[in-house]
Each structure stands twice: as C-alpha cells, then as structure tokens.
Design a protein around this motif. Structure first.
Motif, PDB file in Angstrom:
ATOM      1  N   VAL A  16       0.845  -1.192   0.000  1.00  0.00           N
ATOM      2  CA  VAL A  16       0.000   0.000   0.000  1.00  0.00           C
ATOM      3  C   VAL A  16       0.884   1.247   0.000  1.00  0.00           C
ATOM      4  N   LYS A  17       0.439   2.270  -0.708  1.00  0.00           N
ATOM      5  CA  LYS A  17       1.173   3.547  -0.750  1.00  0.00           C
ATOM      6  C   LYS A  17       0.408   4.579   0.080  1.00  0.00           C
ATOM      7  N   VAL A  18       1.119   5.231   0.995  1.00  0.00           N
ATOM      8  CA  VAL A  18       0.475   6.189   1.897  1.00  0.00           C
ATOM      9  C   VAL A  18       1.206   7.519   1.843  1.00  0.00           C
ATOM     10  N   ALA A  19       0.457   8.589   1.756  1.00  0.00           N
ATOM     11  CA  ALA A  19       1.011   9.943   1.898  1.00  0.00           C
ATOM     12  C   ALA A  19       0.437  10.541   3.177  1.00  0.00           C
ATOM     13  N   PHE A  20       1.325  10.976   4.053  1.00  0.00           N
ATOM     14  CA  PHE A  20       0.913  11.592   5.317  1.00  0.00           C
ATOM     15  C   PHE A  20       1.025  13.110   5.201  1.00  0.00           C
ATOM     16  N   ILE A  21      -0.041  13.799   5.592  1.00  0.00           N
ATOM     17  CA  ILE A  21       0.002  15.268   5.621  1.00  0.00           C
ATOM     18  C   ILE A  21       0.288  15.702   7.051  1.00  0.00           C
ATOM     19  N   VAL A  22       1.421  16.381   7.221  1.00  0.00           N
ATOM     20  CA  VAL A  22       1.953  16.658   8.556  1.00  0.00           C
ATOM     21  C   VAL A  22       2.057  18.167   8.767  1.00  0.00           C
ATOM     22  N   PRO A  23       1.486  18.679   9.864  1.00  0.00           N
ATOM     23  CA  PRO A  23       1.648  20.110  10.149  1.00  0.00           C
ATOM     24  C   PRO A  23       3.066  20.372  10.670  1.00  0.00           C
ATOM     25  N   LEU A  24       3.749  21.358  10.105  1.00  0.00           N
ATOM     26  CA  LEU A  24       5.125  21.615  10.551  1.00  0.00           C
ATOM     27  C   LEU A  24       5.176  22.548  11.762  1.00  0.00           C
ATOM     28  N   ALA A  25       4.137  23.316  11.968  1.00  0.00           N
ATOM     29  CA  ALA A  25       4.149  24.268  13.089  1.00  0.00           C
ATOM     30  C   ALA A  25       3.014  23.930  14.043  1.00  0.00           C
ATOM     31  N   ASP A  26       3.105  22.773  14.654  1.00  0.00           N
ATOM     32  CA  ASP A  26       2.058  22.317  15.557  1.00  0.00           C
ATOM     33  C   ASP A  26       2.719  21.816  16.835  1.00  0.00           C
ATOM     34  N   ASP A  27       2.049  21.998  17.955  1.00  0.00           N
ATOM     35  CA  ASP A  27       2.605  21.547  19.235  1.00  0.00           C
ATOM     36  C   ASP A  27       2.876  20.046  19.223  1.00  0.00           C
ATOM     37  N   ILE A  60       0.038  23.633   1.098  1.00  0.00           N
ATOM     38  CA  ILE A  60       1.103  22.697   0.721  1.00  0.00           C
ATOM     39  C   ILE A  60       1.824  23.284  -0.490  1.00  0.00           C
ATOM     40  N   PRO A  61       3.154  23.410  -0.439  1.00  0.00           N
ATOM     41  CA  PRO A  61       3.881  23.958  -1.601  1.00  0.00           C
ATOM     42  C   PRO A  61       3.606  23.138  -2.866  1.00  0.00           C
ATOM     43  N   ASP A  62       3.612  23.844  -4.015  1.00  0.00           N
ATOM     44  CA  ASP A  62       3.252  23.209  -5.290  1.00  0.00           C
ATOM     45  C   ASP A  62       4.115  22.002  -5.609  1.00  0.00           C
ATOM     46  N   ARG A  63       5.399  22.067  -5.270  1.00  0.00           N
ATOM     47  CA  ARG A  63       6.290  20.952  -5.649  1.00  0.00           C
ATOM     48  C   ARG A  63       5.939  19.691  -4.859  1.00  0.00           C
ATOM     49  N   TYR A  64       5.463  19.856  -3.640  1.00  0.00           N
ATOM     50  CA  TYR A  64       4.994  18.680  -2.891  1.00  0.00           C
ATOM     51  C   TYR A  64       3.691  18.147  -3.484  1.00  0.00           C
ATOM     52  N   LEU A  65       2.831  19.058  -3.938  1.00  0.00           N
ATOM     53  CA  LEU A  65       1.592  18.617  -4.584  1.00  0.00           C
ATOM     54  C   LEU A  65       1.908  17.846  -5.872  1.00  0.00           C
ATOM     55  N   ASP A  66       2.934  18.313  -6.603  1.00  0.00           N
ATOM     56  CA  ASP A  66       3.338  17.595  -7.819  1.00  0.00           C
ATOM     57  C   ASP A  66       3.864  16.207  -7.469  1.00  0.00           C
ATOM     58  N   TRP A  67       4.638  16.136  -6.379  1.00  0.00           N
ATOM     59  CA  TRP A  67       5.175  14.839  -5.954  1.00  0.00           C
ATOM     60  C   TRP A  67       4.023  13.922  -5.524  1.00  0.00           C
ATOM     61  N   LEU A  68       3.063  14.488  -4.822  1.00  0.00           N
ATOM     62  CA  LEU A  68       1.889  13.721  -4.409  1.00  0.00           C
ATOM     63  C   LEU A  68       1.165  13.162  -5.625  1.00  0.00           C
ATOM     64  N   GLU A  69       1.039  13.980  -6.664  1.00  0.00           N
ATOM     65  CA  GLU A  69       0.350  13.545  -7.886  1.00  0.00           C
ATOM     66  C   GLU A  69       1.097  12.385  -8.544  1.00  0.00           C
ATOM     67  N   GLN A  70       2.415  12.502  -8.634  1.00  0.00           N
ATOM     68  CA  GLN A  70       3.197  11.449  -9.271  1.00  0.00           C
ATOM     69  C   GLN A  70       3.220  10.183  -8.426  1.00  0.00           C
ATOM     70  N   ILE A  89      -8.243  20.048  -3.771  1.00  0.00           N
ATOM     71  CA  ILE A  89      -6.942  20.107  -4.455  1.00  0.00           C
ATOM     72  C   ILE A  89      -6.199  18.792  -4.275  1.00  0.00           C
ATOM     73  N   ILE A  90      -6.168  18.294  -3.040  1.00  0.00           N
ATOM     74  CA  ILE A  90      -5.467  17.033  -2.757  1.00  0.00           C
ATOM     75  C   ILE A  90      -6.138  15.882  -3.499  1.00  0.00           C
ATOM     76  N   ASN A  91      -7.460  15.887  -3.519  1.00  0.00           N
ATOM     77  CA  ASN A  91      -8.197  14.823  -4.212  1.00  0.00           C
ATOM     78  C   ASN A  91      -7.912  14.842  -5.705  1.00  0.00           C
ATOM     79  N   GLU A  92      -7.905  16.019  -6.306  1.00  0.00           N
ATOM     80  CA  GLU A  92      -7.657  16.102  -7.746  1.00  0.00           C
ATOM     81  C   GLU A  92      -6.231  15.684  -8.089  1.00  0.00           C
ATOM     82  N   LYS A  93      -5.301  15.980  -7.192  1.00  0.00           N
ATOM     83  CA  LYS A  93      -3.902  15.618  -7.432  1.00  0.00           C
ATOM     84  C   LYS A  93      -3.666  14.123  -7.277  1.00  0.00           C
TER      85      LYS A  93
END
Length: 824
Positions: A16-27, A60-70, A89-93
């Motif tokens: 299975v392939k998983v992409a995790f969306i992680v907040p960088l500025a979170d407690d 999410i920066p565009d280059r990460y969205l592109d990586w997510l798409e690929q 946006i995430i769904n379409e990518k």
C-alpha cells in the motif's frame, strides 16, 4: 456478456502507498512524526511512504503537490483539518482510495496517540513478513550464516529518537517486540538499571555506539530493511543530487526529521535495502564514542559517490547555520573515509527535480498475473505476494494483511484490434468509476487503471486463519460506467467514511438516451458500430449531399453529378491533398478522389446509407417510378397505371440518401453532433474512448426536471461533456441555454466541458460581434466552474471541417488499383 467472449484481466500486487500530511508548526508535530515512523517501519513498503508538510498560512507547496500527484497514493492520511477547497486540491492531485483524518480521542498525553489507525476492514501486510527472504540478509558479505538479530528499544520513542527515527524498532501488530525461537531474535536498547524480570528481548544493549558498531559489522539487522525489500514496485524518482551521496541530517526539528525521511525516497530503488541517510541530534556530535561508531557505520554502508574517488557524504540541516555545519563536517571527517561536504543547498527540502519526475515515474511493474473472465460478475482469488513464498509453515501467521492490486481490464471493442497488446479500459480519475467494476475499496490510478484492495477473509476456518484475498469484478458496458460518473447515489456511497464527504454535490437521479440519441446510435449501427466510418457523413463533401436531401425525398444524384463536384474544385482547394498524398499534380488528385468516390458510394450503398435507384418517368401517366437494385427487372410496370417499361441497357443509376439518415442527422441537428463526436474522438485516442450521445439527465425521482446534453464521454481517460449547437448565436442569444449549460457542468464536474458550434452565426457581418459575445460568456462560465476546463470549438474555423476531405470514405478496389498504377 451474452456471447461469452472472454475478457483479459491482468493484475500485479504491491504494498500500500500512503502519503501523510503533517503540520510543521504544531505543538504535536514531533509526536506525529514519532507515530508515523513507528507504524511505517512496521508496514511492508511503509518506508516508502511520502511525508507532505502542511502550513496553516501557505497550505502545501506546489512541488509537494506535484510529488503527491506522481506518487499516486492509495491513502492520504491527514493530521490537519482541511478546508473543502484544500481537500479538493489534494483529491484532484492524488485521488486516494480513502482520505483519512487522524482522530485523537480524549486528551493528548503521549506520542503513540498519533500512530496511524487504518479504516475498518483494512490491515496492511507487516514488514516482518519479509524476514525469511534472501534479501533480508546483508548482501555482498560472507556466505556464512548471518545473525538474525533485530534492533528494538525499550525507551519511549519520543525520548530517544535515534533508533526509532532511522531504523524502526517495532514489528507492529500490537504485540511485544520479542523474537521467535529458531527464526529471529531481538537486541533491545534499554536502560542499564532496567529490572531483569522485564523481558525485553534476547539481548540487551545500553549504548548507541555499540549498536552502531554491530550494525557496521552486520551483526544486527533493522526493521527498516524488512520494510523496504520486495517493495521496489513503489516508484519514487531517483534524483541525482540526492542519490549520489549519503545524506546525514543534523538537527532535532520536525523539518529535519521530515526531510531526512523524504530524502531516502530520492535514492535508487531496487529489491535490496541500502542505508542512504541518517538523522542525528546535534548533541550526538559531543559524544566521541558515538562519532567513532558513526564513522565506522558510514564506512561500512556508504557506497555512494562519483567515479573512482572516495565515497561521498553530504551533511545537511534545516535548523543549523551553514558555518556550524561546516565545522561539524570537519569534525566528522576525522572518523570516516567518506568525503564529507556541506552542499551549497544544504538546507534545501528533500524534493525531486523536474527532470527526476519525467525520468523516473512509470507504470509500476510487479510480477503480473493474467486471467480470462467469461461471466459478467466474477470473484477471483489474488495470488499471494511474492515474498510469502519464503515463509515456512511456522511463520504463516505473518501472511496476514492486505496488499494492493493494480488491475488492467480489457475493454472489448468491435472493429478494433490491438497489435501485441490489449485495449484496456482507461478511466477518468473519479472514484465512482470503480463502482462499475468492483465492490472492493478501489481508485483509478493516474494511468487510468483500477487499483483495488483485495478483501481479506473475515472468518477463521477450523481454527486456522484463511489468507486468501479476493477481488469482486464486474464487466460493465460503457453506459454503466458513465452512469456511475453521473448519478448521485454513487457519489454518496463512495465518500461515506471519508474527508471528501464535504465535496459531494448534487448530481443527477437518472439518465436516458433521448430519441435523438437513439437515432444517432441507429446511424452508427448502419456502419457496423464504427464511428470513424460514420464520421464521413460529416465531412465537407458528404455533408452537402446529406443537407441537400432534407425535405425532398426524391432528391437524387447521378454518378456524373457526384463526380462533377470534384471537378469543380480549383487546384488551390485541392493542394493540401496533392501535397499530403504526394500525387504531383491536380489531375492525379482528381483521379484519386473520383476512384475513392466510387468506392465510397459502393460502401454507402451496401451499408444502406445511400439508396441506389433507376428512375424513369411513365410516358402514359407521367408518374416518376423508382426501382432499387434488388427490385429492378428486364420488364417493369408503372406503379400507377401499370404500363410496361423495358429496362434500357444504358440506364443511369441515381443515388439518394436514406430517409432515416436525413431524419436522424438533419432534422435533429445530428450531423453537427456526429462531426463533433468524431472530431473529439480523433483529437484524442479513439480506441480508449466511449460516449453517450444526446441524453436526458433527470434531476429528481419524478423526472419532471431535466437537462439535455449532446455528448457525455470518456476520451483518453478524461471525463468530457459537450453541448453542440448549429451556431454560437443560438446559444449566446438564449440565456436559458447558457444557464442550463452551467448547471450541467456544475452537476457533472467533468474534466473538460466543450461548447461546439458549426459556425458563429448566419450573417458574415455579425461574426466579430458573436466572437466577442461567446468569449465573454465563456469567461463567465469559467468563473462559475473554476475546476472545469471549458473549451469552445467553432467547426468552420477548423481546416478539416471546411476543406475537401483527404479521404471521401473507405478505400476499396478502385482506390487501391489507382495507387498500384501510380507506383508503376
């Protein structure tokens, strides 16, 4: 499938392939990463999961969205709340099978509250299942029996992160991390004063330096190795800047840890496991024993570099200044043979370059299995994943869990042959499309194929767990696939337990072919279902003939008259044919067209498109009689007065368009629709396309409110809707038509919405006015449906619509004979 014709289905299994969306500025970001790392290392292929950083301010920066798409993940697992726009946006990518929001129940107290939790009915295959594989051994070392000892840890992950971050310390499965007799053991990093009655493994170790030393000597192994082997089907781009050097990240921040993780995805991808990066705390560099051990580890495991020089080590950080990094590099150089450098872009995020995207992403290739399906509804058992063959019977409990299967399903198509391959369904990226094919959790991959999660058995048989995974498979017709894309209930079913439930909008209750649509199908059926042949009726030559026949059942054309239309063309109007066919001069071009015309007439007569008649006027009563090829005799009688008429030897045949054709293509504007469909199918790749013409879309159960649409199609994996008009003026000047078109697009949400007109307007003087009007209205439509590509096509601006066609119709004996004479 009434004729029992087989359909070929090929599939390959992968993790299975998983992409995790992680907040960088979170407690809780550090704890989130602790949870993700812990789960991913224990999952087969989990080490290849993608981490996507999220910022409240910048999404999410565009280059990460592109990586997510690929990357095309099966699951998107989010640790942040997302707006409907962001979800879209995430769904379409990526169009994941499921988009999961992590929920923490109760107060946040510990890191392990952030371990990913999979949806009911899905259990991924554990990394431990690869333990018996030959690749689980260190490659290229002595052939002696290697110790089968795996590193674990008793300390909390969030307090001592070096091992859980870099190597994984858990088998997963919720149990203890103890070994199994005669199979493997564990060596546990733990406190020196841990009571002896705490059973934490076969061995204990109290020093990271000692563990690194044992890793260098290949005396211990890691769960990260088990997670990565046999998982090369998960593609990531091999980026030169990242793969030609061992990357050492120094820093404790979430950004350092996230980028360390992603940097390994950009290194080479093979069946074996190699260490390509480490992440260490700056405080580790104050420990001389650790540094010595780190240098030894790098000497043993770093083979990355260029040419014949020393191996390369890049020191990187997103939290430490460059000067400090350079100082650390000098310090580290004393302990390793590798050449330590601080790259110019030492603090760049781990992202693939544009070139790496284009060079290294392809259709995933695992071992492909093939089966033939004869029934409309099927259920088949998926072959075990490849590495299960190494498991001995005492390890069969490691066979639990589900893989993912990439399916390619043949789409039977009449009059179409694929050389050395299959004409597979290529579907639009809509989850609903999968409902026509399977009841399993599924998605449409970025290549247009179906990716499904096989169902695991729920029951235990005689106390023995069953491991067989199954996929239910239906073989739908084209209309059923389009229904799944259009009808409302399919959307709600698919997103029931998903973040994307927020995206579900009003669709249609039902659809049906209109009378016009049925007539269109009738026309195509006369051409044996071949749209490309039916499309000849819409070319500039036959279009005029068909239109002249409207309203006049007796309108007929002699062969001389049909041929004279060719002679009336000037050399300039035929130049494109002369040049393209390399005929040399206009005389030969006209000869070619006349031969092709005769072949085409013959073809159209045999398809019942043209009626071939002999006509004579009765000398007694004046009645005009017509006899077709199958009714003519030597002696004929007038149909009114019965006077005898003998068939002359020099009679002339006449050709007229069949009444059904004029009714279907002229009275209902079907000729423009036929041209539009043929044009779109030709612009894209015809073999992958399917469509419904002229349909009624019902908005409610009562059927008292509906939209009419001229074309609904899937063309080369794009979901297409088109409205076809004789003139743009008839659309522009009718606000109701414009509003209905917008409503259709909003409900259907196609990839591309076409407005196709034959011309701007009737009067030449008004063209500029209507050009401006159609542009203004199109801009207005785009504003109201920003996620849909809206295109306008005006046919008489396209050369192939107005020019003399290069082929008047299919080649026959006469055309072939003409070319043979030409060659002589």
């Amino acid at each position: 499938m009434e004729n029992k014709k087989s359909v070929n289905v090929r599939y390959s299994n992968r993790p299975v392939k998983v992409a995790f969306i992680v907040p960088l500025a979170d407690d809780n970001t550090q704890w989130i990463l602790d949870g993700i790392f812990d789960e991913a290392y224990s999952r087969w292929g989990g080490i290849k999961s993608l981490l996507i950083p999220f910022s409240n301010d910048a999404f999410i920066p565009d280059r990460y969205l592109d990586w997510l798409e690929q990357y095309d993940p099966d699951f998107v697992y989010s640790y942040v709340d997302l707006t409907p726009e962001q979800i879209n946006i995430i769904n379409e990518k990526s169009l994941p099978i499921e988009m999961i929001k992590h929920e923490v129940h109760g107060e946040v107290e510990r890191w392990n509250q952030f371990i990913p939790s999979w949806p009911y009915g899905f259990v991924p295959i554990r990394a431990i299942s690869t333990i018996s594989s030959p690749y689980a051994k260190y490659q290229g070392w002595s052939n002696e029996t290697q110790p089968n000892m795996y590193i674990t840890q008793h300390y909390e992950n969030d307090e001592y992160r070096f091992l859980p971050d870099n190597f994984g310390i858990s088998q997963g499965g919720g149990g203890s991390n103890l070994g199994r007799q005669n199979i493997f053991g564990t060596v546990c990093y733990c406190a020196q004063d841990l009571p002896i009655y705490n059973n934490v493994g076969d061995e204990r170790c109290h020093s990271l330096a000692e563990l690194l030393g044992r890793l260098s000597q290949k005396q211990v192994k890691t769960f990260s190795m088990l997670s990565s082997i046999h998982a090369s089907m998960i593609n990531h781009p091999n980026d030169y800047d990242w793969s030609n050097s061992f990357n050492l990240f120094v820093g404790d921040t979430a950004a350092d840890r996230l980028n360390f993780w992603n940097s390994r995805l950009l290194s080479k991808n093979n069946e074996q496991h190699d260490f390509s990066a480490l992440c260490i705390s700056k405080s580790h560099l104050d420990d001389n024993n650790f540094l010595i051990a780190l240098g030894t580890f790098i000497n043993a495991h770093n083979f990355k570099g260029q040419g014949k020089g020393p191996n390369s080590l890049s020191l990187r950080s997103l939290s430490i200044a460059k000067e400090d990094c350079q100082q650390l590099a000098q310090q580290l150089q004393n302990y390793t043979h590798s050449h330590v450098t601080v790259p110019d872009k030492f603090d760049s995020p781990a992202l693939p370059s544009e070139r790496a995207f284009s060079d290294h992403y392809s259709i995933e290739s695992g071992i492909t299995s093939s089966l033939k399906v004869y029934e409309r509804n099927n259920k088949f058992v998926v072959n075990e994943v490849e590495h299960f063959k190494y498991l001995t019977p005492d390890l069969y409990d490691f066979k639990t869990g589900q893989c993912v299967s990439n399916l390619q399903i043949e789409k039977p198509k009449e009059n179409y042959e694929v050389v050395d391959g299959f004409n597979d369904w290529k579907l639009p990226r809509r989850l609903e499309a999968t409902l026509a094919f399977t009841k399993n959790r599924a998605k449409v991959s970025r290549h247009g194929f179906i990716t499904a999660i096989p169902d695991a058995p729920r029951q235990i048989f005689n106390g023995i767990p069953k491991h067989e995974l199954t996929i239910s498979l239906s073989i739908p017709n084209e209309e059923e696939v389009l229904q799944c894309l259009v009808l409302e209930y399919t959307h709600r079913i698919r997103f029931e337990h998903d973040m994307r439930i927020q995206l579900v909008t009003d669709k249609y209750y039902d659809l049906e072919l209109s009378d016009k649509g049925q007539k269109h199908r009738g026309v195509i059926s006369l051409f044996n279902g071949d749209l490309s042949h039916a499309g000849i009726l819409a070319n500039s030559y036959w279009r005029k003939i068909v239109r002249k026949s409207i309203g006049n059942e007796k309108e007929s054309f002699s062969l001389n008259k049909l041929t004279s239309i060719i002679d009336q063309n000037t050399p300039v109007s035929l130049a494109h044919i002369t040049d393209q066919m390399r005929l040399g001069n206009v005389g030969k071009t006209k000869q070619y067209l006349k031969n092709n015309l005769k072949d085409t007439i013959e073809y159209l007569v045999h398809q019942n498109i043209l009626i071939q008649e002999y006509r004579w006027r009765c000398s007694y009563c004046g009645n005009e009689n017509g006899l077709t090829l199958d009714t003519i005799k030597l002696d004929n009688n007038c149909s009114i007065c019965n006077k005898l008429h003998k068939t002359p030897i020099d009679m002339e045949w006449k050709y007229k368009v069949a009444p059904f054709i004029t009714s279907a293509l002229i009275e209902q504007n079907g000729l423009t629709v036929l041209w539009a469909i043929d044009h779109l199918m030709d612009v894209f790749r015809r073999a992958q396309a399917f469509y419904l013409p002229e349909i009624n879309l019902f908005k409610n159960r009562e059927g008292n409110e509906n939209n009419e649409l001229d074309l609904l199609a899937v063309i080369d994996g794009k979901f297409v809707a088109a409205e076809v008009k004789l003139s743009a003026a008839s659309f522009v000047d009718n606000p109701h038509e414009v509003a209905a078109f917008i409503d259709e697009i909003q409900r259907l949400s196609p990839d591309i919405a076409f407005l196709i007109c034959e011309q701007y307007c009737q009067e030449q003087a008004d063209i500029d006015e209507y050009k401006a009007k159609i542009e203004e209205i199109t801009d207005n439509i785009r504003e109201k449906v920003p996620n849909v590509e809206v295109k306008v096509i005006v046919a008489n601006e396209i050369d192939s619509f107005t020019e003399v066609p290069i082929e008047l119709g299919p080649y026959g004996e006469r055309t072939h004979a003409f070319f043979e004479r030409l060659d002589e």
